[in-house]
Design a protein around this motif. Structure first.
Motif: not given
Length: 304
Positions: A181-190, A276-289
């Motif tokens: 199954x090969x899926x082309x998409x621009x939606x990182x969240x998906x 505000x003091x909020x930790x944010x994990x590395x994400x797919x979207x951040x890596x992609x950008x």
């Protein structure tokens, strides 16, 4: 299995795909990612024999798609949901494809039921369909021959939340059955919810071919968002602590290299008020950008 080896496609002086190599294995949902103009659709069209490569090869189960007789038995594809005869009904459209590919006509009603286009919807002319209904029909077309390999280009366009959840589950079920199954998409969240593996390209060249987790880990390290009225002074202290500090606005800092606990301790020691003091994990979207930054063809706000 899909195998792409040193695939290149040139249009005059423009190279849409350059020396591209990757493998898509069965039993997985593989996301195909890249900025607009990266060459994703050109690559898919070469896989389906719709465009002749300038050089290199693109094969499905060891053969060029054009060498597969009655192709829907071997590969199912959704490239453009709107590329159908608007005057036909969904059932008539699928019946015509079934006849030309030697597929039992019972499969027509089976796939229409699978995608939720039954009753009046199956008899309605496609020209009156919404985009979401056309996407469902496109998926039904891909499934018609019960193929081992499936290609989808932006399959979530126009789908409502229920439809998006259904597609996620469908793709995972197809992969669990051992299909490719090969899926082309621009939606990182998906892709975070759907894909196991990723192939990422930019300007027609391979950037990464690896698991989703491996790709996300290649991006920027985890960060901490800090909001304070004394952003400048706190930034200086954090930098002295060895942190990498990027001002986001006059009151907000993005901090890497020091965790939220230590930032809170420093703020407390020096009596800084924190909003505000909020930790944010590395994400797919951040890596992609980050990893495709040099491959983006058009940047918002960029003067030319």
């Amino acid at each position: 299995m899909i195998e792409v080896s040193k695939l290149t496609r040139r249009y005059g002086d423009t190279t849409a795909v350059r020396d591209l190599s990757f493998t898509v294995r069965p039993g997985h949902v593989t996301g195909f990612l890249g900025p607009n103009g990266a060459g994703k659709t050109t690559t898919l069209r070469m896989l389906l024999g719709l465009i002749e490569p300038t050089s290199g090869t693109a094969t499905v189960s060891g053969h060029s798609f054009r060498r597969h007789p009655r192709g829907l038995h071997h590969v199912g594809a959704l490239l453009d949901a709107g590329d159908v005869h608007g005057g036909r009904s969904a059932r008539a459209h699928l019946h015509a494809l079934a006849r030309s590919n030697g597929i039992p006509t019972r499969r027509v009603d089976e796939v229409l039921t699978e995608v939720g286009l039954t009753g009046a919807a199956a008899r309605r002319r496609i020209g009156g369909y919404s985009l979401g209904m056309k996407q469902r029909l496109g998926i039904a077309t891909a499934l018609l021959g019960d193929p081992p390999v499936l290609l989808f280009d932006e399959p979530l366009n126009g789908l409502d939340p229920e439809g998006v959840l259904w597609v996620r589950q469908l793709f995972r079920r197809l992969a669990a059955e051992g299909r490719t199954v090969f899926v082309s998409s621009h939606l990182m969240s998906e892709m975070e919810h759907t894909a196991d593996e990723l192939v990422v390209i930019g300007r027609g060249e391979l950037i990464a071919a690896e698991s989703l987790d491996e790709f996300a880990a290649r991006g920027t390290q985890p960060t901490v968002t800090v909001r304070t009225p004394d952003a400048g002074a706190l930034a200086a202290l954090l930098s002295a602590e060895g942190a990498a500090v990027v001002p986001y606005d006059t009151e907000t800092l993005k901090v890497a290299g020091v965790d939220s606990v230590r930032i809170g301790e420093i703020a407390h020691e020096h009596r800084f008020l924190l909003w505000e003091l909020a930790a944010q994990a590395a994400s797919l979207e951040a890596a992609f950008m980050e990893l495709t930054a040099d491959s983006v063809e058009y940047l918002a706000g960029e003067s030319r």
